[in-house]
Design an enzyme around this catalytic site. Structure first.
Site, PDB file in Angstrom:
ATOM      1  N   PHE A  50      26.969   3.144 -44.882  1.00 28.37           N
ATOM      2  CA  PHE A  50      26.361   1.693 -44.866  1.00 28.37           C
ATOM      3  C   PHE A  50      26.875   1.064 -43.334  1.00 28.37           C
ATOM      4  O   PHE A  50      26.501   0.166 -42.909  1.00 28.37           O
ATOM      5  CB  PHE A  50      26.976   0.880 -45.894  1.00 28.37           C
ATOM      6  CG  PHE A  50      26.608   1.332 -47.335  1.00 28.37           C
ATOM      7  CD1 PHE A  50      25.317   1.950 -47.342  1.00 28.37           C
ATOM      8  CD2 PHE A  50      27.377   1.244 -48.166  1.00 28.37           C
ATOM      9  CE1 PHE A  50      25.035   2.486 -48.604  1.00 28.37           C
ATOM     10  CE2 PHE A  50      27.208   1.828 -49.645  1.00 28.37           C
ATOM     11  CZ  PHE A  50      26.048   2.395 -49.715  1.00 28.37           C
TER      12      PHE A  50
ATOM     13  N   TRP B 115      21.177  -4.908 -46.820  1.00 28.14           N
ATOM     14  CA  TRP B 115      22.345  -4.417 -46.079  1.00 28.14           C
ATOM     15  C   TRP B 115      22.964  -3.145 -46.285  1.00 28.14           C
ATOM     16  O   TRP B 115      23.504  -2.355 -45.376  1.00 28.14           O
ATOM     17  CB  TRP B 115      23.468  -5.507 -46.121  1.00 28.14           C
ATOM     18  CG  TRP B 115      24.826  -5.328 -45.476  1.00 28.14           C
ATOM     19  CD1 TRP B 115      25.196  -5.675 -44.207  1.00 28.14           C
ATOM     20  CD2 TRP B 115      25.856  -4.702 -45.716  1.00 28.14           C
ATOM     21  NE1 TRP B 115      26.376  -5.348 -43.675  1.00 28.14           N
ATOM     22  CE2 TRP B 115      26.714  -4.799 -44.915  1.00 28.14           C
ATOM     23  CE3 TRP B 115      26.201  -4.102 -47.227  1.00 28.14           C
ATOM     24  CZ2 TRP B 115      28.147  -4.324 -44.904  1.00 28.14           C
ATOM     25  CZ3 TRP B 115      27.440  -3.457 -46.913  1.00 28.14           C
ATOM     26  CH2 TRP B 115      28.381  -3.572 -45.988  1.00 28.14           C
ATOM     27  N   HIS B 116      23.063  -2.880 -47.617  1.00 29.53           N
ATOM     28  CA  HIS B 116      23.383  -1.405 -48.001  1.00 29.53           C
ATOM     29  C   HIS B 116      22.679  -0.273 -47.876  1.00 29.53           C
ATOM     30  O   HIS B 116      23.399   0.835 -47.413  1.00 29.53           O
ATOM     31  CB  HIS B 116      23.605  -1.351 -49.442  1.00 29.53           C
ATOM     32  CG  HIS B 116      24.913  -2.245 -50.035  1.00 29.53           C
ATOM     33  ND1 HIS B 116      25.017  -3.440 -50.371  1.00 29.53           N
ATOM     34  CD2 HIS B 116      26.288  -1.994 -50.245  1.00 29.53           C
ATOM     35  CE1 HIS B 116      26.085  -3.926 -50.606  1.00 29.53           C
ATOM     36  NE2 HIS B 116      26.953  -2.847 -50.651  1.00 29.53           N
ATOM     37  N   GLY B 117      21.400  -0.529 -47.140  1.00 34.07           N
ATOM     38  CA  GLY B 117      20.717   0.677 -46.848  1.00 34.07           C
ATOM     39  C   GLY B 117      19.161   0.488 -46.737  1.00 34.07           C
ATOM     40  O   GLY B 117      18.709  -0.415 -47.610  1.00 34.07           O
TER      41      GLY B 117
ATOM     42  N   GLY C 285      21.387  -8.771 -49.307  1.00 34.21           N
ATOM     43  CA  GLY C 285      22.922  -7.876 -49.573  1.00 34.21           C
ATOM     44  C   GLY C 285      22.490  -6.525 -50.053  1.00 34.21           C
ATOM     45  O   GLY C 285      23.075  -5.467 -49.791  1.00 34.21           O
TER      46      GLY C 285
END
Lengths: 478, 397
Positions: free
Chosen positions: A478, A329-331, A326
């Site tokens: 994102f 996923w953001h960066g 997770g």
């Protein structure tokens, strides 16, 4: 094209005029839906306003999953179905890895190779397509659901393409499931599908959150993260609290505007936030924050990993893996990974705590217990936002040390006015709970003239207080 | 409440009530504003490009709207956006790159000082002969200067390039993360005199329509024409009510210089160890040869400028005392070898042009690097009078 810009206002007015003009007038055959085609073209135009070439990426992703979805559905051979699913995942995740994570992996490989005086001899010079994480996840859920026999394939390519690229939620969510959206495409929208109240209320609420709160709070938070050494402990706390509120208003403001925009077109998108800063523990926080992502990770990652079915230790491992991914996923940045891991650890600690000290359902928590839980959760959430926002671990380290008052050098921008502003934002968050209830769905009914009066006043306030120039939403990256 | 069968009647009813109401409120506020004695002054200030803006990002938005991006108000944080929107100009172009010395007007750090900055003064002096672009950033290292020059010449065919150097900003070869990985996409293909990405028909269409819509609104409804002035007026009124002075300055991000080392005595000075000296001198050749490559490939006239700093007899700014001379000689030799012009303006300005740090860790000490508006004017004059524009001067030695 940013929702809070004049550019979007004009675009949406045009789309709305054409779309409402067709309501109830079209006799549409099941095989061809002009409404859907129009919305698809509008969505592609919306994306191409940012980058005309990278629309090809969405088209590619759409084509791949549409074709593979149909084949997975048609096949009765489990092995073949699995192979096709893996192919879909590899292509989707491959695109994501190439566009979003290639340089992250190269940098980390270089860090290891550097110990042997070696390095990867190239960098990948490509830009990050806006919203790639959102539309890739959305598209992937489609093939997975078909593989699980939980979903019928889309009736036409246009329908599926519209599901992937529907402009209200294309670049920053909410991440909509095919099972939530495709059934809404079964028939053309009719006048009765348009919920003007819901649409306008959400749209204005989102605008207020974004333009009046988030954009102004950024003027407190941005300088802090740019010059962390200049602030003392109190100053850092004020800046971090400002960012904590900013990211919530920014992201939930975008979601609200997406929901409102979709409602004006007759479609329903799921709520993405439910007053997350009222959470009394970290598990509750994740059931209220970015709900569409956390439920996606739960259904497509946590449960397939085994969820909580294979014993306590494996459950904790699964939680950590999910939160690590997770964060990623953001960066493509170590600080995002650290943020995800910190939340994963907190979830593990909370789960372990609850296992050892189970909650007695028959007893209510004392107000002091509730306050303590809320305070602990908020301190943790604020501290981890530092990891999320800081451009480097060094900046995060400086800020966290100052938050712990280990280093109190620097000055503070604290002023009664600033403190009052922050208090007002916090109180309006609490007031929002009373007014709008769960996730903002239950707006109180007001008669039309009063509503019109309210809209005019809100519009005036927006015109008077909005900073000049539309600022991008944080989650666009994102 | 009964929902109409079609959303249009309900929407039309809402608009029919809300729109006149909004218009009436706007007109009332506009009239109140115009009736205030401060309005004339605020409106006069409004006509300026740098009228009250809350942040450097707002200023960049405004500059883009007006096709006036000739410098970066965000100190590199939005460099991709700046490069993608550089001012379109058909005539000759001059690129100025250096560190905060070429950005900060010591005696007026607010937006009001910008027109008196070296690039703006030079632009005025060169009127018609060249448009000046100043892509200097605070605290710029040699590697960053090289990066910015390389990016800029990919996008615009500059006829003249002036690279400012000091000893102070030659000590490190780091590239700050927001330059190494810009948050906005860097524009791609080379074009002459226009932003590199001529994309997107949709973006161009949107810009045109938005521009026309906004202009038309501003022409027809005075409130929209005065909106930012009204915002400024309201802010001033609010601050007055709260007991503050109501002054609103825009402060571009231009970090004050960070001394390598400083003693307790004034003025601030910078000391370099032997290995640091060696590494600074070694870096110069590589840097100048990059400029040489650019000169050969695009035919621009390039000049290295040693920027002014305060020089007091017996109180050297750079330690050891002879090191600056070595640095200057090395730069000059490298320029000569690479057929790059060289202008030593290090002792151009007298002590009166410098002041003291007002805040930060060096508060109260003499700022030896940043000079006042008059100093910027003198520096602009020196550049204009240099061999860059007068080849005969070079031929004469």
């Amino acid at each position: 094209m940013i929702f809070s810009s004049v550019e979007f206002l004009l675009f949406f007015a045009f789309v709305l005029a054409i779309f409402w003009g067709t309501l109830g007038r079209l006799r549409e055959p099941a095989s061809f839906r002009p409404q859907h085609l129009f919305l698809l073209l509008a969505s592609y135009y919306f994306y191409m306003s940012w980058n005309a070439v990278l629309i090809l990426l969405i088209v590619l992703s759409t084509l791949v999953d549409y074709l593979l979805g149909a084949r997975i559905h048609a096949s009765t051979c489990l092995r073949r179905r699995r192979t096709l699913l893996i192919l879909s995942l590899v292509i989707n995740l491959g695109l994501l890895a190439l566009f979003k994570y290639a340089n992250f992996f190269i940098d980390n490989t270089n860090a290891v190779l550097g110990m042997f005086s070696l390095r990867v001899p190239f960098v990948v010079d490509i830009i990050l397509p806006v919203g790639i994480s959102f539309f890739t996840f959305q598209s992937m859920s489609y093939t997975i659901d078909i593989y699980r026999r939980e979903l019928q394939p889309a009736r036409s390519f246009t329908d599926f393409a519209l599901f992937v690229s529907f402009f209200p939620q294309l670049v920053a969510g909410p991440i909509v499931r095919a099972s939530q959206f495709l059934p809404q495409l079964d028939r053309p929208r009719r006048p009765g599908d348009i919920d003007i109240d819901r649409g306008l209320n959400y749209l204005l609420l989102g605008l207020v959150k974004k333009v009046l709160i988030s954009d102004w709070l950024s003027t407190i938070a941005d300088p802090l993260f740019a010059n962390p050494l200049e602030y003392n402990g109190l100053g850092v706390w004020m800046g971090v609290i400002a960012y904590t509120l900013q990211i919530y208003c920014d992201f939930s403001g975008y979601s609200d505007m997406a929901i409102g925009t979709a409602a004006l077109l007759g479609y329903r998108l799921p709520d993405n936030f439910n007053m997350p800063y009222l959470s009394r523990n970290i598990s509750e926080f994740w059931s209220r924050w970015h709900i569409s992502l956390s439920t996606w990770l739960r259904d497509y990652l946590y449960i397939p990993l085994g969820g909580n079915r294979f014993g306590h230790l494996l459950t904790l491992r699964n939680l950590l893996v999910v939160m690590f991914l997770g964060g990623l996923w953001h960066g493509a940045q170590g600080t995002f990974v650290a943020w995800g891991c910190a939340h994963g650890l907190a979830l593990v600690v909370h789960k372990e705590f609850r296992r050892r000290f189970p909650l007695d359902q028959s007893r209510r928590l004392s107000p002091a217990g509730i306050a303590l839980g809320w305070l602990g959760t908020m301190i943790f959430v604020c501290a981890t936002w530092v990891l999320f926002r800081a451009p480097s671990f060094e900046t995060a380290r400086i800020l966290l040390a100052k938050m712990a008052f280990l280093d109190n050098s620097g000055s503070s921008p604290a002023s009664p006015v600033l403190a009052l502003c922050l208090v007002i934002v916090v109180l309006s968050h609490l007031a929002g709970v009373r007014m709008f209830g769960g996730g903002g769905a239950g707006f109180p009914p007001v008669r039309l003239p009063f509503r019109a009066f309210g809209y005019a006043v809100v519009a005036l306030v927006l015109l008077l207080l909005a900073p000049s120039g539309a600022r991008p939403f944080i989650y666009f990256q994102f | 409440m009964n929902r109409p069968t079609h959303p249009l009647p309900q929407f039309a009813a809402l608009v029919a009530i809300a729109a006149p109401l909004l218009l009436g409120l706007c007109l009332a506020i506009d009239r109140t504003f115009l009736g205030d004695p401060d309005a004339a002054g605020i409106l006069a200030a409004e006509r300026h490009l740098f009228r009250d803006v809350a942040t450097a990002h707002d200023l960049l938005d405004r500059m883009i709207e007006r096709d006036e991006v000739t410098w970066d108000p965000t100190n590199g944080v939005r460099i991709g956006r700046v490069l993608a929107n550089l001012k379109r100009s058909d005539g000759p172009k001059l690129l100025l790159v250096g560190s905060s010395q070429l950005l900060v007007v010591r005696d007026d750090r607010s937006h009001a000082g910008i027109p008196r900055r070296v690039d703006k003064v030079l632009d005025d002096r060169l009127a018609g002969r060249a448009t000046v672009y100043n892509l200097s950033l605070g605290g710029m290292t040699l590697a960053e200067k090289q990066w910015v020059v390389e990016q800029a010449v990919r996008l615009v065919e500059f006829d003249y390039i002036v690279v400012g150097m000091t000893l102070w900003d030659s000590v490190s070869d780091e590239v700050r993360p927001w330059l190494a990985r810009p948050r906005d996409p860097l524009p791609g293909s080379p074009l002459t005199g226009r932003p590199a990405i001529a994309w997107p028909a949709p973006a161009a269409i949107n810009r045109t329509l938005t521009g026309r819509f906004s202009r038309s609104l501003e022409e027809r409804v005075p409130f929209f024409r005065h909106r930012t002035a009204i915002q400024r007026w309201l802010k001033g009124e609010a601050e007055r009510a709260l007991g503050r002075d109501g002054r609103t300055d825009m402060a571009p991000d231009s970090p004050a210089p960070r001394p390598v080392e400083r003693s307790g005595a004034e003025p601030v000075h910078y000391a370099y160890s032997q290995p640091e000296q060696a590494s600074i001198l070694a870096r110069i050749d590589a840097f100048i040869s990059t400029l040489q490559t650019i000169r050969s490939s695009m035919g621009a006239r390039i000049m290295v400028l040693l920027t002014p700093f305060r020089q007091d007899a017996g109180r050297p700014v750079y330690l050891p005392p002879a090191f600056f001379e070595r640095f200057r000689d090395t730069v000059e030799r490298a320029c000569r070898r690479g057929d790059i012009l060289f202008l030593d303006a290090s002792s151009l300005l007298g002590r009166r042009h410098f002041g003291t740090y007002l805040d930060g860790p060096d508060a109260g000490k003499i700022d030896v690097l940043h000079f006042d508006a008059a100093g910027h004017g003198e520096l602009a004059g020196a550049i204009e009078g240099s061999a860059l524009f007068h080849p005969a001067l070079r031929a004469a030695g």
